[in-house]
Write a protein that holds these residues in place. Structure first.
Motif, PDB file in Angstrom:
ATOM      1  N   THR A 350      11.264   4.054   3.105  1.00 49.16           N
ATOM      2  CA  THR A 350      10.209   4.810   2.417  1.00 49.16           C
ATOM      3  C   THR A 350       9.208   3.860   1.769  1.00 49.16           C
ATOM      4  N   ALA A 351       9.719   2.814   1.118  1.00 45.53           N
ATOM      5  CA  ALA A 351       8.825   1.837   0.483  1.00 45.53           C
ATOM      6  C   ALA A 351       7.940   1.171   1.537  1.00 45.53           C
ATOM      7  N   GLU A 352       8.544   0.818   2.662  1.00 47.00           N
ATOM      8  CA  GLU A 352       7.764   0.171   3.724  1.00 47.00           C
ATOM      9  C   GLU A 352       6.707   1.119   4.277  1.00 47.00           C
ATOM     10  N   ALA A 353       7.075   2.371   4.450  1.00 47.11           N
ATOM     11  CA  ALA A 353       6.119   3.341   5.007  1.00 47.11           C
ATOM     12  C   ALA A 353       4.905   3.482   4.099  1.00 47.11           C
ATOM     13  N   MET A 354       5.127   3.361   2.786  1.00 47.84           N
ATOM     14  CA  MET A 354       4.020   3.532   1.830  1.00 47.84           C
ATOM     15  C   MET A 354       3.416   2.190   1.415  1.00 47.84           C
ATOM     16  N   SER A 355       3.950   1.077   1.934  1.00 46.94           N
ATOM     17  CA  SER A 355       3.512  -0.278   1.558  1.00 46.94           C
ATOM     18  C   SER A 355       3.596  -0.506   0.053  1.00 46.94           C
ATOM     19  N   VAL A 356       4.741  -0.158  -0.526  1.00 48.91           N
ATOM     20  CA  VAL A 356       4.977  -0.436  -1.959  1.00 48.91           C
ATOM     21  C   VAL A 356       6.284  -1.226  -2.063  1.00 48.91           C
ATOM     22  N   PRO A 357       6.505  -1.903  -3.197  1.00 47.23           N
ATOM     23  CA  PRO A 357       7.773  -2.624  -3.361  1.00 47.23           C
ATOM     24  C   PRO A 357       8.963  -1.653  -3.356  1.00 47.23           C
ATOM     25  N   ALA A 358      10.113  -2.136  -2.914  1.00 45.58           N
ATOM     26  CA  ALA A 358      11.294  -1.275  -2.816  1.00 45.58           C
ATOM     27  C   ALA A 358      11.662  -0.669  -4.170  1.00 45.58           C
ATOM     28  N   ASP A 359      11.421  -1.400  -5.247  1.00 42.77           N
ATOM     29  CA  ASP A 359      11.830  -0.857  -6.550  1.00 42.77           C
ATOM     30  C   ASP A 359      10.869   0.227  -7.063  1.00 42.77           C
TER      31      ASP A 359
END
Ligand code: CTP
Ligand code: MG
Length: 390
Positions: A350-359
């Motif tokens: 999900t983080a990768e799909a939105m290009s945000v950090p995993a945390d």
């Protein structure tokens, strides 16, 4: 800070001063009150950029150049901060107003000075920071944006103007003190802007990234645009909810991860209830309707589309409006399959799909204690909450 200013100690080596010119009459906008004193998002236009400068700890003093007749009134519009000084400007020429601002600093010159239009309330710490970094290796710096519209010179006949290499220059324009001081010593009133005064002298000028929100309020319609770009809330929250029923199959897809199971979720494409809820949360935060409005299954381009496309489209809509995903929290309601072993993979996908950090992403799961449609294992529900930040 206050006592240092009152002691008139010298500026520290890395400190800069800001000049905010606010002595114009705003004739193109019209009305009785000059535009820089209009209210925008609950405070005067002028106050926005003064506050932005005060938030930057490298700015040791802010000189506000005000109409000579309303200095006391303007003091009331500004933060009570010992770093703010108000001096009188010129009603007839911006150049003269800037000159008065520079004169106010001359007794105790800073290393760098940022000259800014009060009529540009969308100043941010990032813009100031980028200018000061640029000055480490240049005499002057200013934010600029590429020109995207076609350019014409109007007259008896219309003439196209080559757009290549043209930029729109905004303020603050930042200078090494001695460079701008020298330029102003021989300045005439014809200067387009402060940068124009040093360009000719062979000074090294660097352009930094401009910003839409650094727009200058000039005409009446600019006030509404500024209100939208600058004064809309810095944070927006949204929530989303989705349910998919089961049909025969061998895996369910949640947050982009296929989890082996004796059934699959019913729906076109991957039926990823978690990403559908998350997409709805983002659209909700933006007050842009829901997933069905944006991706009608009747439209061939969305029929059977992978959920990642919906999610990334919603993220792009947020970016287009100047927001990024601060964090997202997803809860899956499922009796079976067991979600826990897949939570980490779901979070990362999900983080990768939105290009945000995993945390910035949380994935949780719960059963419903065998109650209701989830408990009877007729389907899976997902809910999501998202925070957008500007
Ligand atoms: N300014 C100033 N002194 C002047 C003229 C302008 O301090 N004599 C300031 C304005 O207050 C504004 C900035 O310079 O913050 C940019 O100028 P501009 O947008 O042209 O503002 P006005 O001159 O006030 O507007 P107009 O040209 O429509 O009359
Ligand atoms: Mg003007």
């Amino acid at each position: 800070m206050a006592s240092r200013m009152h002691n008139h100690e010298a500026f520290k080596a890395d400190e800069a001063a800001g000049i905010v010119v606010a002595a114009g009459s705003g004739s193109r906008l019209g009305g009785h009150v000059p535009k820089q004193f209009h209210m925008l998002g609950g405070k005067p236009v002028l106050r926005w950029s003064v506050e932005a400068m005060l938030r930057c700890n490298k700015i040791a003093e802010v000189v506000v150049v005000a109409p000579s007749g309303s200095m006391a009134e303007i003091a009331g519009m500004l933060p009570a901060d010992a770093r703010v000084r108000i001096v009188a400007g010129s009603p007839v020429s911006r150049t003269e107003s800037v000159r008065n601002g520079l004169a106010a600093l001359a007794g105790r010159p800073p290393r760098h000075v940022l000259i800014h239009d009060a009529a540009r309330p969308g100043l941010s710490a990032a813009v100031i920071e980028e200018l000061l970094v640029a000055l480490e290796d240049a005499d002057a710096a200013a934010p600029a944006l590429p020109v995207t519209d076609a350019l014409k010179r109007s007259g008896p006949t219309l003439q196209s103007v080559e757009r290549d290499g043209l930029v729109r220059v905004q303020t603050p324009q930042a200078f090494r003190w001695d460079v701008i001081n020298r330029a102003y010593a021989s300045a005439t009133d014809a200067a387009v802007d402060d940068l124009a005064l040093v360009e000719a002298s062979g000074a090294k000028v660097v352009l930094t990234p401009g910003r839409a929100e650094l727009m200058k309020i000039t005409y009446p319609e600019d006030l509404a645009v500024a209100e939208k770009l600058i004064a809309s809330p810095a944070l927006r929250v949204g929530s989303g909810f989705d349910v998919h029923g089961f049909e025969p199959g061998d895996a369910v897809v949640l947050c982009g991860i296929a989890i082996p199971h004796t059934k699959k979720l019913e729906g076109h494409s991957d039926a990823d209830a978690a990403w559908h809820a998350l997409t709805d949360a983002i659209l909700g935060a933006l007050a842009l309707g829901d997933i069905g409005d944006h991706f009608p299954p009747s439209d061939p381009q969305w029929k059977g589309a992978a959920s990642i496309r919906f999610l990334q489209h919603a993220v792009k809509l947020a970016h287009d409006r100047g927001y990024h995903i601060a964090n997202a929290d997803i809860t899956i309601l499922a009796e079976r399959p067991k979600i826990a072993p897949h939570r980490e993979a779901m979070r990362i996908a999900t983080a990768e799909a939105m290009s945000v950090p995993a945390d910035a992403v949380s994935v949780k799961a719960t059963t419903t204690e065998k109650l209701g449609f989830v408990g009877r294992e007729e389907g899976i529900a997902a809910q999501a909450t998202v925070l957008l930040s500007r």
